[in-house]
Design an enzyme around this catalytic site. Structure first.
Site, PDB file in Angstrom:
ATOM      1  N   ASN A  66       0.830  -1.221   0.000  1.00 23.58           N
ATOM      2  CA  ASN A  66       0.000   0.000   0.000  1.00 23.58           C
ATOM      3  C   ASN A  66       0.857   1.261   0.000  1.00 23.58           C
ATOM      4  O   ASN A  66       0.332   2.369   0.147  1.00 23.58           O
ATOM      5  CB  ASN A  66      -0.899   0.026   1.239  1.00 23.58           C
ATOM      6  CG  ASN A  66      -1.911  -1.095   1.223  1.00 23.58           C
ATOM      7  OD1 ASN A  66      -2.398  -1.466   0.158  1.00 23.58           O
ATOM      8  ND2 ASN A  66      -2.205  -1.650   2.378  1.00 23.58           N
ATOM      9  N   HIS A 152     -14.680  -1.467   5.665  1.00 21.86           N
ATOM     10  CA  HIS A 152     -13.597  -2.195   6.326  1.00 21.86           C
ATOM     11  C   HIS A 152     -14.030  -2.850   7.639  1.00 21.86           C
ATOM     12  O   HIS A 152     -14.904  -2.348   8.355  1.00 21.86           O
ATOM     13  CB  HIS A 152     -12.456  -1.196   6.610  1.00 21.86           C
ATOM     14  CG  HIS A 152     -11.181  -1.855   7.005  1.00 21.86           C
ATOM     15  ND1 HIS A 152     -10.733  -1.861   8.304  1.00 21.86           N
ATOM     16  CD2 HIS A 152     -10.251  -2.520   6.271  1.00 21.86           C
ATOM     17  CE1 HIS A 152      -9.560  -2.493   8.354  1.00 21.86           C
ATOM     18  NE2 HIS A 152      -9.255  -2.896   7.139  1.00 21.86           N
ATOM     19  N   SER A 196     -10.779  -0.655  -0.271  1.00 21.10           N
ATOM     20  CA  SER A 196      -9.464  -1.271  -0.091  1.00 21.10           C
ATOM     21  C   SER A 196      -9.239  -2.517  -0.922  1.00 21.10           C
ATOM     22  O   SER A 196      -8.115  -2.795  -1.332  1.00 21.10           O
ATOM     23  CB  SER A 196      -9.245  -1.608   1.389  1.00 21.10           C
ATOM     24  OG  SER A 196     -10.276  -2.452   1.856  1.00 21.10           O
ATOM     25  N   HIS A 224      -7.384   4.772   1.842  1.00 15.28           N
ATOM     26  CA  HIS A 224      -6.674   4.505   0.580  1.00 15.28           C
ATOM     27  C   HIS A 224      -6.709   5.671  -0.404  1.00 15.28           C
ATOM     28  O   HIS A 224      -6.150   5.575  -1.492  1.00 15.28           O
ATOM     29  CB  HIS A 224      -7.229   3.230  -0.070  1.00 15.28           C
ATOM     30  CG  HIS A 224      -6.923   2.017   0.736  1.00 15.28           C
ATOM     31  ND1 HIS A 224      -5.737   1.327   0.613  1.00 15.28           N
ATOM     32  CD2 HIS A 224      -7.621   1.398   1.717  1.00 15.28           C
ATOM     33  CE1 HIS A 224      -5.723   0.323   1.477  1.00 15.28           C
ATOM     34  NE2 HIS A 224      -6.856   0.346   2.165  1.00 15.28           N
ATOM     35  N   LYS A 253      -0.609   3.919   4.565  1.00 11.08           N
ATOM     36  CA  LYS A 253      -0.774   3.554   3.143  1.00 11.08           C
ATOM     37  C   LYS A 253       0.096   4.514   2.313  1.00 11.08           C
ATOM     38  O   LYS A 253       1.293   4.416   2.354  1.00 11.08           O
ATOM     39  CB  LYS A 253      -2.241   3.611   2.730  1.00 11.08           C
ATOM     40  CG  LYS A 253      -3.229   3.111   3.782  1.00 11.08           C
ATOM     41  CD  LYS A 253      -3.284   1.625   3.914  1.00 11.08           C
ATOM     42  CE  LYS A 253      -4.404   1.199   4.851  1.00 11.08           C
ATOM     43  NZ  LYS A 253      -4.156  -0.034   5.567  1.00 11.08           N
TER      44      LYS A 253
HETATM   45  C1  LIG Z   1     -10.217   0.957   4.439  1.00 17.13           C
HETATM   46  C2  LIG Z   1      -9.304   0.750   5.604  1.00 17.13           C
HETATM   47  N1  LIG Z   1      -9.574   1.386   6.749  1.00 17.13           N
HETATM   48  C3  LIG Z   1      -8.795   1.240   7.827  1.00 17.13           C
HETATM   49  C4  LIG Z   1      -7.686   0.428   7.799  1.00 17.13           C
HETATM   50  C5  LIG Z   1      -6.850   0.275   9.024  1.00 17.13           C
HETATM   51  O1  LIG Z   1      -5.742   1.120   8.935  1.00 17.13           O
HETATM   52  P1  LIG Z   1      -4.395   0.750   9.678  1.00 17.13           P
HETATM   53  O2  LIG Z   1      -3.660  -0.191   8.781  1.00 17.13           O
HETATM   54  O3  LIG Z   1      -3.705   2.049   9.883  1.00 17.13           O
HETATM   55  O4  LIG Z   1      -4.780   0.090  10.970  1.00 17.13           O
HETATM   56  C6  LIG Z   1      -7.349  -0.243   6.628  1.00 17.13           C
HETATM   57  C7  LIG Z   1      -6.150  -1.115   6.583  1.00 17.13           C
HETATM   58  O5  LIG Z   1      -6.145  -2.197   6.124  1.00 17.13           O
HETATM   59  C8  LIG Z   1      -8.178  -0.086   5.497  1.00 17.13           C
HETATM   60  O6  LIG Z   1      -7.917  -0.723   4.358  1.00 17.13           O
END
Ligand SMILES: Cc1ncc(COP(=O)(O)O)c(C=O)c1O
Length: 413
Positions: A66, A152, A196, A224, A253
């Site tokens: 990412n 997510h 994502s 993203h 990311k």
């Molecule tokens: C859409 C989305 N929101 C939140 C997260 C969580 O973020 P982090 O990796 O900083 O915990 C992700 C990570 O996979 C994600 O893809």
């Protein structure tokens, strides 16, 4: 505990050890067991920044990161890290409401507000904890929330914990969203800016109008999208304060570092400071992470050369796939899914690609809906044209049968 009492506890119920083994066996049977993959250490040489890594002595081209802009290897960020460590130390030393909140954190919050137009921000150690904290703190059993079918896991977990009534609308479908808004009169609608696992964008302008009309807040998880706006098609609406009441941005990311922020009104942020348990009872994001993210935010604003390279690479990849008859989805973002359907088949294809020196993520349920296992290919600014050529010829040689029904999804805007 005596043996006798331990034995008693196990009478009439499955022991924890048996439960764990049973669940692992089920996952193995379904081809859904997950394992970590250890990468060998790399010496980051800024002049040779690339999307390669080494596993067990074998060099792979990485199409699963990412790190869309290649900022994990950015010399300016290494400098920011060192300077911040000298100024603040490497850790925050306590939770934010004790003594863990420093000028490094405040500067980042202010910069995020400046670029998004929100009044205030609050930093978290990860996007997962930002999302769960937001949902759990904002909503309770008296609320109703409407969310896109593909949001997510962290949003779902937070909403389930909040005990709010949760209604899901068909992915990116405005008609379905309107129907639920009119029927349930929810407090808020939740979506992602760029999804994502699918790489498609939400119709943010239309969702925003709809939410205002229906008196619901629009909450956008911008994990993203944040940082790559200028690499996206010019008609992509950014998830800023003009459209979103609350925006969650993550630093792991496109910014290439770690952590996250919730952005919104001052009243919202004050409420979270007093009530969000993830914020109150956890060591604050390290000041070095905050300074790194600040430097990365500054690097990604405006039209950066890295974003232009990324946009060029996405276009080059899509065109090369057309020429090689590799069928992709409509995504115009760095996330390019190739939907195979069957989980075992997806893993098998990913293994075959690895044998050719190309690493892509094999994404299986429950990360994606059942029957839609996929290769999640990510294109970055660090890929060269010859890297992309190698990927596309490897994909073409696989003769992958994609699920056509999932490739072109009608998006009602
Ligand atoms: C859409 C989305 N929101 C939140 C997260 C969580 O973020 P982090 O990796 O900083 O915990 C992700 C990570 O996979 C994600 O893809």
């Amino acid at each position: 505990m005596t043996n006798e009492s331990a034995d008693k506890r196990e009478v009439g119920r499955v022991s924890l050890a048996e439960k764990i083994q049973g669940r692992q066996a089920q996952l193995k049977q379904a081809g859904l067991l997950r394992r970590r993959q250890k990468l060998d250490s790399v010496q980051v040489e800024p002049t040779k920044a690339s999307m390669h890594f080494v596993v067990d002595g074998v060099d792979y081209l990485n199409f699963s990161s990412n790190d869309y802009l290649g900022l994990t290897q950015e010399p300016e960020l290494l400098t920011a890290l060192n300077l911040s460590a000298q100024e603040y130390g490497v850790g925050s030393g306590s939770s934010p409401l004790v003594t863990g909140y420093s000028q490094a954190h405040q500067l980042l919050e202010q910069q995020l507000c400046k670029v998004t137009g929100h009044e205030a921000g609050l930093l978290f150690c990860s996007g997962f904890s930002a999302n769960t904290a937001l949902m759990k703190t904002l909503f309770d059993s008296s609320d109703c929330v409407v969310a896109d079918k593909l949001v997510h896991a962290s949003i779902i977990d937070g909403l389930v914990d909040s005990k709010a009534s949760l209604k899901r609308f068909l992915h990116n479908d405005l008609v379905s969203a309107r129907r639920l808004l009119e029927k349930h009169k929810p407090q808020a609608l939740v979506t992602e800016s760029i999804f994502s696992m699918d790489g498609d964008s939400a119709p943010l302008a239309s969702l925003s109008r709809l939410c205002r009309e229906q008196g619901a807040w629009l909450i956008v998880d911008d994990a993203h999208g944040f940082g790559i706006q200028s690499a996206l098609p010019s008609n992509t609406v950014p998830a800023n304060a003009d459209v979103a009441d609350i925006q969650v941005v993550t630093f792991g990311k496109a910014l290439g570092c770690q952590g996250a922020a919730i952005l919104g009104s001052q009243v919202l942020i004050d409420f979270l400071v007093s009530n969000a348990r993830e914020y109150i009872y956890s060591t604050a994001l390290s000041p070095t992470s905050a300074s790194l993210a600040l430097a990365a935010v500054k690097l990604t604003q405006g039209v950066s050369p890295k974003a232009l390279t990324l946009a060029g690479n996405i276009a080059y990849f899509k065109q090369a796939c057309v020429s090689a008859k590799v069928v992709l989805s409509e995504s115009m973002t760095p996330i390019q899914p190739l939907i195979i359907g069957d989980a075992d088949k997806t893993v098998e294809v990913a293994q075959q690609l690895k044998a050719l020196g190309v690493w892509v993520g094999a994404i299986r349920p429950p990360t994606v809906p059942k029957g839609s296992a996929r290769l999640r290919i990510t294109i970055t600014a660090l890929h060269t044209k010859s890297d992309i050529d190698k990927l596309v010829s490897a994909l073409a040689s696989m003769n992958i049968e994609v699920l056509a029904s999932l490739v072109i999804r009608p998006v009602v805007r």
